[in-house]
Every structure is written in C-alpha cells, then in structure tokens.
Design an enzyme around this catalytic site. Structure first.
Site, PDB file in Angstrom:
ATOM      1  N   ARG B 121       0.814  -1.236   0.000  1.00 18.07           N
ATOM      2  CA  ARG B 121       0.000   0.000   0.000  1.00 18.07           C
ATOM      3  C   ARG B 121       0.838   1.272   0.000  1.00 18.07           C
ATOM      4  O   ARG B 121       0.391   2.323   0.455  1.00 18.07           O
ATOM      5  CB  ARG B 121      -0.973   0.025   1.176  1.00 18.07           C
ATOM      6  CG  ARG B 121      -1.977  -1.124   1.149  1.00 18.07           C
ATOM      7  CD  ARG B 121      -3.197  -0.885   2.004  1.00 18.07           C
ATOM      8  NE  ARG B 121      -4.021  -2.072   1.993  1.00 18.07           N
ATOM      9  CZ  ARG B 121      -3.992  -3.021   2.928  1.00 18.07           C
ATOM     10  NH1 ARG B 121      -3.191  -2.891   3.971  1.00 18.07           N
ATOM     11  NH2 ARG B 121      -4.758  -4.071   2.826  1.00 18.07           N
ATOM     12  N   LYS B 143       3.114  11.608 -10.783  1.00 17.50           N
ATOM     13  CA  LYS B 143       2.336  10.694 -11.617  1.00 17.50           C
ATOM     14  C   LYS B 143       3.165   9.454 -11.893  1.00 17.50           C
ATOM     15  O   LYS B 143       4.331   9.544 -12.273  1.00 17.50           O
ATOM     16  CB  LYS B 143       1.969  11.353 -12.944  1.00 17.50           C
ATOM     17  CG  LYS B 143       0.805  12.306 -12.849  1.00 17.50           C
ATOM     18  CD  LYS B 143       0.317  12.708 -14.238  1.00 17.50           C
ATOM     19  CE  LYS B 143      -0.836  13.696 -14.136  1.00 17.50           C
ATOM     20  NZ  LYS B 143      -1.268  14.168 -15.462  1.00 17.50           N
ATOM     21  N   GLU B 185       9.942  19.892 -24.081  1.00 15.85           N
ATOM     22  CA  GLU B 185       9.162  20.155 -22.862  1.00 15.85           C
ATOM     23  C   GLU B 185       9.563  21.497 -22.234  1.00 15.85           C
ATOM     24  O   GLU B 185       8.729  22.192 -21.652  1.00 15.85           O
ATOM     25  CB  GLU B 185       9.328  19.024 -21.836  1.00 15.85           C
ATOM     26  CG  GLU B 185       8.660  17.712 -22.215  1.00 15.85           C
ATOM     27  CD  GLU B 185       7.119  17.713 -22.057  1.00 15.85           C
ATOM     28  OE1 GLU B 185       6.564  18.648 -21.446  1.00 15.85           O
ATOM     29  OE2 GLU B 185       6.484  16.778 -22.576  1.00 15.85           O
ATOM     30  N   LYS B 227       6.785  23.258 -12.895  1.00 13.79           N
ATOM     31  CA  LYS B 227       5.946  22.075 -12.708  1.00 13.79           C
ATOM     32  C   LYS B 227       5.587  21.920 -11.234  1.00 13.79           C
ATOM     33  O   LYS B 227       4.434  21.641 -10.887  1.00 13.79           O
ATOM     34  CB  LYS B 227       6.638  20.825 -13.235  1.00 13.79           C
ATOM     35  CG  LYS B 227       5.746  19.605 -13.100  1.00 13.79           C
ATOM     36  CD  LYS B 227       5.946  18.577 -14.160  1.00 13.79           C
ATOM     37  CE  LYS B 227       4.898  17.474 -14.007  1.00 13.79           C
ATOM     38  NZ  LYS B 227       5.224  16.289 -14.803  1.00 13.79           N
ATOM     39  N   GLU B 237      -5.126  17.122 -10.498  1.00 12.65           N
ATOM     40  CA  GLU B 237      -5.712  17.574 -11.758  1.00 12.65           C
ATOM     41  C   GLU B 237      -7.213  17.763 -11.631  1.00 12.65           C
ATOM     42  O   GLU B 237      -7.987  17.287 -12.457  1.00 12.65           O
ATOM     43  CB  GLU B 237      -5.389  16.545 -12.859  1.00 12.65           C
ATOM     44  CG  GLU B 237      -5.268  17.169 -14.213  1.00 12.65           C
ATOM     45  CD  GLU B 237      -4.452  16.324 -15.189  1.00 12.65           C
ATOM     46  OE1 GLU B 237      -3.520  15.624 -14.749  1.00 12.65           O
ATOM     47  OE2 GLU B 237      -4.751  16.384 -16.370  1.00 12.65           O
ATOM     48  N   ARG B 242      -3.486  21.994 -13.427  1.00 13.25           N
ATOM     49  CA  ARG B 242      -2.476  21.005 -13.811  1.00 13.25           C
ATOM     50  C   ARG B 242      -2.627  20.603 -15.271  1.00 13.25           C
ATOM     51  O   ARG B 242      -1.645  20.288 -15.946  1.00 13.25           O
ATOM     52  CB  ARG B 242      -2.543  19.767 -12.898  1.00 13.25           C
ATOM     53  CG  ARG B 242      -1.453  18.761 -13.218  1.00 13.25           C
ATOM     54  CD  ARG B 242      -1.207  17.731 -12.132  1.00 13.25           C
ATOM     55  NE  ARG B 242      -0.074  16.884 -12.545  1.00 13.25           N
ATOM     56  CZ  ARG B 242       0.632  16.114 -11.742  1.00 13.25           C
ATOM     57  NH1 ARG B 242       0.339  16.040 -10.468  1.00 13.25           N
ATOM     58  NH2 ARG B 242       1.641  15.400 -12.203  1.00 13.25           N
ATOM     59  N   ASN B 246      -0.404  20.143 -20.057  1.00 17.57           N
ATOM     60  CA  ASN B 246      -0.586  19.338 -21.252  1.00 17.57           C
ATOM     61  C   ASN B 246      -0.637  20.170 -22.528  1.00 17.57           C
ATOM     62  O   ASN B 246      -1.066  19.683 -23.568  1.00 17.57           O
ATOM     63  CB  ASN B 246      -1.854  18.498 -21.129  1.00 17.57           C
ATOM     64  CG  ASN B 246      -1.646  17.355 -20.161  1.00 17.57           C
ATOM     65  OD1 ASN B 246      -0.662  16.637 -20.251  1.00 17.57           O
ATOM     66  ND2 ASN B 246      -2.550  17.221 -19.207  1.00 17.57           N
ATOM     67  N   HIS B 249      -0.014  18.547 -25.805  1.00 19.10           N
ATOM     68  CA  HIS B 249       0.068  17.103 -25.588  1.00 19.10           C
ATOM     69  C   HIS B 249      -1.098  16.301 -26.152  1.00 19.10           C
ATOM     70  O   HIS B 249      -0.945  15.112 -26.413  1.00 19.10           O
ATOM     71  CB  HIS B 249       0.223  16.808 -24.090  1.00 19.10           C
ATOM     72  CG  HIS B 249       1.641  16.977 -23.620  1.00 19.10           C
ATOM     73  ND1 HIS B 249       2.301  18.191 -23.678  1.00 19.10           N
ATOM     74  CD2 HIS B 249       2.548  16.088 -23.123  1.00 19.10           C
ATOM     75  CE1 HIS B 249       3.531  18.039 -23.201  1.00 19.10           C
ATOM     76  NE2 HIS B 249       3.703  16.787 -22.857  1.00 19.10           N
ATOM     77  N   HIS B 253       0.057  13.187 -28.133  1.00 19.58           N
ATOM     78  CA  HIS B 253      -0.326  11.807 -27.821  1.00 19.58           C
ATOM     79  C   HIS B 253      -0.981  11.128 -29.016  1.00 19.58           C
ATOM     80  O   HIS B 253      -0.746   9.954 -29.276  1.00 19.58           O
ATOM     81  CB  HIS B 253      -1.276  11.768 -26.612  1.00 19.58           C
ATOM     82  CG  HIS B 253      -0.591  12.094 -25.322  1.00 19.58           C
ATOM     83  ND1 HIS B 253      -1.253  12.672 -24.257  1.00 19.58           N
ATOM     84  CD2 HIS B 253       0.688  11.930 -24.919  1.00 19.58           C
ATOM     85  CE1 HIS B 253      -0.397  12.849 -23.263  1.00 19.58           C
ATOM     86  NE2 HIS B 253       0.782  12.415 -23.643  1.00 19.58           N
ATOM     87  N   HIS B 266       8.806  11.332 -27.747  1.00 21.62           N
ATOM     88  CA  HIS B 266       7.749  12.104 -27.109  1.00 21.62           C
ATOM     89  C   HIS B 266       7.940  13.605 -27.367  1.00 21.62           C
ATOM     90  O   HIS B 266       7.006  14.309 -27.753  1.00 21.62           O
ATOM     91  CB  HIS B 266       7.725  11.824 -25.604  1.00 21.62           C
ATOM     92  CG  HIS B 266       6.697  12.632 -24.860  1.00 21.62           C
ATOM     93  ND1 HIS B 266       5.340  12.532 -25.111  1.00 21.62           N
ATOM     94  CD2 HIS B 266       6.826  13.576 -23.884  1.00 21.62           C
ATOM     95  CE1 HIS B 266       4.686  13.373 -24.320  1.00 21.62           C
ATOM     96  NE2 HIS B 266       5.562  14.020 -23.569  1.00 21.62           N
TER      97      HIS B 266
END
Lengths: 363, 363
Positions: B121, B143, B185, B227, B237, B242, B246, B249, B253, B266
C-alpha cells in the site's frame, strides 16, 4: 437508517450508510459524483441475486451501466483478476469521473477497490458490502489489497470510497459461519474501543441478532463508526492509532497463513487472536486476569473457538508473525487490550512471552 | 546546486535538487526517511554506468541495498514488469519504511513509481532521473503509470517521491535526439508559464547548452520549479490548472499513438503539438498571429520539426484525441497558449477547427 461520516485530511469525507436499500444507491450516488458511467464489480451468488437491483437503480438515476464479474474467494485476489477488471473498465469506456462499485464481500471490495485506485490513476469508488465481515471491517477505511503468491495484501493502495452503502437485506442468505466471522470483528471493536458494545454482545446471541434488524443495525453502525473515527485520525497508519484496529490480528494472520487459509475463516482466527491478546495483555500488565475468562466466554457465546482446533508448527507461526507487514525493522509488535474498551501497541515483546501465549491457545 | 520545494496539501512536501551528485544520495536520504533498506530500480545502460555509485553511497550511509533491473523502453511499461519488481522488493525484504529508488529515464520512473505506490500500500520513493526529459517532466509531480495493450498510462497512481535527485553528469552520454526531446518540454514551460525562459531559449542553442553546465542547470531548475508550482496547486488535476501542463500534448499523444510510438520521440511529437496549439490559440482568439512563426522558429532552432514527417490517418488521429484520458464525458478539450507565458483549457472545440489545425501540421 444510520449515517456516519468518515472525515479525512484536506477536507475529504464520505458517508457510511447502515440500513440503506440497494435500489436507492443510484439516486444517492447522483448527488455525490459528477460522472454518469458506472461499472458494478461483483461475484456470484451475490451478483445473481442483487446486481440487477443495483443496475436498475443506477439506470433510473441516469447512469450508463456495465457489470464486471469476478470469481469470489481469497484465491482470486490476484493481479490476473485485477487485469481482467481493467479490461472490463476499458470496454465499459470508464473515464476518470466514472464510478466503480464493489458489490460483494471483502474479496470483491479489496480487488475492485485496487482497480478503482489504479485505473487512470484512480477513479471514484463505492463500497456495497454484502457480508457482515465486510460491513464492519473491509468496506470502511480505504484499504484495498491484492495477494501475491508470497503473501496476502502485499500489493494495494489506500483509496477511500465516495460512499459506503450497506443494505442489511443482503445478509439474509449469509451462512451462520459467515455471521460468526463478522461477529468476531465486532467483539474486537468492543474490546478495543467500546465497553458498552462489548456488554451488549455479552447480553445477546446469534439467534436474537438474526431476528432483530434493529439490533443488527446498531452493532454494524457502532462498529463502522469506531473504525471511521480511528481512520479519520490516522488514515495511513502512521501514528500507531490505526494499528490498534489489529487487536488479535497478528495471531490471527499467522494462524491463517500457516493453516493455508483453509481451516479457519478470518473471524474464527481473529476470535482466537483476541483470546491470545487478552492473555498477552495480562503478561505485559495492561489487562486484568479476570478479563481473560470474560473474553473467552463472549467468544464462546457467539459460537467461536478460543483456541486452535489442532496444533500448527510453532516455528512457522513465529516466522509468520515476524514477517507480518505491521512489523517494522524486525522485532515483535502486538496490540494488547487495556482493560475492556481500550487498546495500545506494545513493541519488543520478548519471544518467551510470545511462546507462552501460543501454548495457551493450543499452539 | 539548485533546490526547489514541492509543497502539497496536509503539510506534505519534498525537495527537488538540480545539480546534485549521485554519490551523495545515500547521505541526503538518511535525513529524509526512517527505514534503512533500499531497492534501486534501474535499466541498462544507465544501471551499468551509475548503479554502483548510488549503491555505494547508500551503503556508506547505512542502508542495506539491492538492485532490481528492468528492461528499458515504452514496450516494457507493463504489468508483467511491475509484478517482477514486486518479487525483487520481496526478496530484498523491503518493509513499509524501506525506500524504492528509480534510477533512469521516464519509463523506469513511471514503473518503479507505480511499484512504490502499490507495494504494501505504498512505500517511500525517490526519483533519480537520468534523461533531460525525465528531469523536466516525469520525475516531478507524482504521476506514475503503466501501459495496457489498449493504451498508455491507463493504469497508475499519484505517488509523490520523498526526494527528486538530479545529477547532470548522467546526461553526458545522452544522444542528441534525447536532448531535443527534453528541450521540447522546456519550450512548453516557457510557452505556458515563463516568457523569460522562452526568450532564453530563443537566444541559445543545443551546442551552447551542452557546453554550459550552468545554463543547463538553469533551464532544468526553472522547468522543474514551474511544474512543482502547478502541481502544488492542483496535485490531482481537479481544478484544470495542472491540465495546462498538457499544452501541445493532446496533439502529441495522438501523433504518437497513431504512428505506433516508432516514428517520433515524445518531445518530437510535443514540438509539433506546440506548433498546433499556437495555431489553435489563434483560432480561438487567445494567441496573436505573430506568435505562430515565433513558436515555429524556436522549435526549428532547437532541431525539432514543426510538422509531421508524413501524413497519418486523420480519422485515427481524431479518434485518438477523443479517447485521450484528459477528455471527460466525451468532447474535444485542448490547452491553448494565452500569449507567450500563459495557457488555459478550452472545452468544446468544434471539429472543423480541429481539422483545420491538423492540416496545418501536415495531417
């Protein structure tokens, strides 16, 4: 109907409703979440009996619904089942606001909860426990878990439900042995936090409980409220308070592990563990000697055993207790009762005392 | 050495150290965590070059150490690799206070982070990013993610590290293409939040950057600080803030997905996405027309493309954008620049505008 609130840090909180009706879940949920897709995860025979009721209620409240079935039983708390449920979630097109609802006992709640905690980094989750044990224990507090071949709940996450919804009617088909396994946890709550609850159990029995929905609701609501209160103060088990919920459980987990989870239900092992914890309390000076026969008598009154049916390997029991994930940097830690109605953690219990206690419970 | 602090709710916070040395991680960590066992998760060739340094530093600081290797590359962000790492953690006897350290690029950080989030956990976690992209993006913000056959990062958890430790020396063997993917980025951070950073990039180039450790630290520290600031205010988010990270992005993606993650890194996809987002900003009235050639010029200056190399199926691109998990209850949502140095989310962008933008970037 009885409502408790589990309050957490950062303003998070959720309701625990005891005595709700499954058909009303959809309506209640529509006020709590913003998404309108729901996946109900369940296992037979509960799914066969009640899933339709839940799905219908969800649809009338405006949800698009899907049902994901999983096999029941501890042997199915696996990553393979988790991965199958991810697929169910994807094919039901769940997005990050969609809801995952666990309808079943502790195994369904633990696995579905882990899926909710990790699908798209966590989506809203609802617990509908359908066993007495899941109602008073697993469904409250936000622990989710999956087993590895090496041991139980080695994988998991803390993930709080948005709502815990308990319909007592789902217990109507529960076998007596499963009633007793839930009762063992209720005895634990009395012992660790609620003397009056302990005394209530001393003055009643299973036959009476099964005939009185009011009494049943009281027992469940009081147990859930104790757990909610403890979890509110120590969600992640960092201060030691939440650890007191493990009264009797270090013994119980060892008994379950060494006997291969076949001989004892969880509650049967907990009952024996409570008798052991009472004796350990005497040894470390927190529990009166007169309390020991009182705990034994209550456990017996509710049809539970105070000692193991047959001896298990003592070295294996000791090894399992040392491996218990509540242990930190090695060393034996136990929760002991402080009179009836309180409990605390004691560390560094000498092995010879532990062995003496094991002998007392037939090990 | 440059230190930022990522502050979160409930008093949680952690340091982000830019310009640290790998050999000092053990000592720094011994002040931050209470456990004394550590598992370093890494992949070759980084493991071969640097794992020994990290392990040695940990041992001199009093940690018992183990090394868990995993294969690198997006195709290994799988539940199978996660399960293998659980076994590594068990055989290293990690308990709930032990530390898991990710030493590598984004793939290692994402997978190891998920393991740290879900083993028992959740156990303490440290990020040691060794690519420019992982330094400015994946290692900051908590993340973690694992791919399913159906898509990227469909499984994951939010799990904050106790420490982010960036040793610039690990970049000395980074191929130019990987430098550029990180730069994309950094351009994004300039565009969405830091006009001066954008201008700094306009006045420099890759050759200069690789010769100036000071300049490199500045770029990384400013990006990481942006960030950290955004994540502090919107960890999960939920407010939309947040989501502004993106920028570019949703296009990126879709390009990556439809081209099967083989044609573009990327950052290469993000660079094209930024050019698309600038044009979309013009269409929705948040970005000046004069900004479009400026963004194109900056992207080109750093050796990145402003449009796709060859056309991809437009219906597939649209479908991928609709499926993007940032979409909620269906409908196109995009982040657009608001001048240089700000960004915001716009919802319900009409499909014909989206198609017009796709044509502009060669799709």
């Amino acid at each position: 109907m009885n409502r408790s609130v589990l309050k957490l840090s950062a303003g998070r909180s959720h309701d625990i409703i005891v005595g709700a009706r499954l058909e009303n879940l959809g309506r209640a949920l529509s006020h709590v979440v913003s998404g309108r897709r729901a996946l109900v995860v369940s296992a037979s025979p509960i799914a066969r009996r009640y899933a339709r009721t839940v799905l219908k209620g969800l649809r009338s409240a405006g949800f698009e619904t899907a049902l994901g079935l999983m096999p029941d039983g501890e042997s199915h708390k696996t990553m393979a089942v988790v991965q199958r449920l991810y697929r169910h979630a994807l094919s039901a097109q769940l997005d990050r606001r969609s809801i995952l609802i666990a309808l079943g006992g502790g195994v369904v709640g633990d696995v579905a909860g882990f899926v909710a905690a990790t699908y798209m980094r966590g989506i809203p989750f609802v617990q509908c426990p359908t066993t007495l044990l899941a109602m008073v224990d697993a469904s409250v507090g936000g622990k989710t878990g999956v087993d590895l071949p090496e041991g139980k709940n080695l994988v998991g996450a803390f993930w709080q439900p948005k709502l815990v919804w308990m319909d007592m009617f789902t217990l109507s088909t529960l076998p007596d042995r499963q009633w007793r396994t839930g009762i063992a946890e209720i005895i634990k709550y009395g012992m660790m936090a609620d003397r009056a609850l302990f005394e209530l159990l001393e003055n009643n029995d299973l036959a009476r409980l099964k005939k009185s929905p009011k009494f049943l609701e009281t027992l469940v609501a009081r147990s859930a409220a104790i757990k909610a209160r403890v979890v509110s103060k120590d969600e992640r088990e960092t201060t030691g308070l939440r650890a007191t919920l493990n009264l009797g459980h270090t013994f119980a987990h060892a008994i379950e592990t060494v006997s291969g989870y076949k001989t004892y239900t969880h509650g049967e092992a907990v009952a024996i563990g409570l008798c052991a914890a009472a004796r350990l309390g005497v040894c470390v000076g927190t529990f009166p000697l007169s309390g020991v026969p009182r705990v034994d008598a209550l456990v017996t009154r509710w049809g539970l055993s105070t000692r193991v049916k047959r001896a298990l390997s003592r070295p294996k029991i000791l090894a399992a207790m040392a491996r218990d994930k509540k242990s930190v940097n090695g060393g034996f830690r136990f929760v002991v009762p402080v009179g009836i109605g309180r409990a605390k953690v004691v560390a560094h219990v000498p092995p010879d005392i532990v062995v003496r206690i094991l002998k007392e419970i037939g090990l």
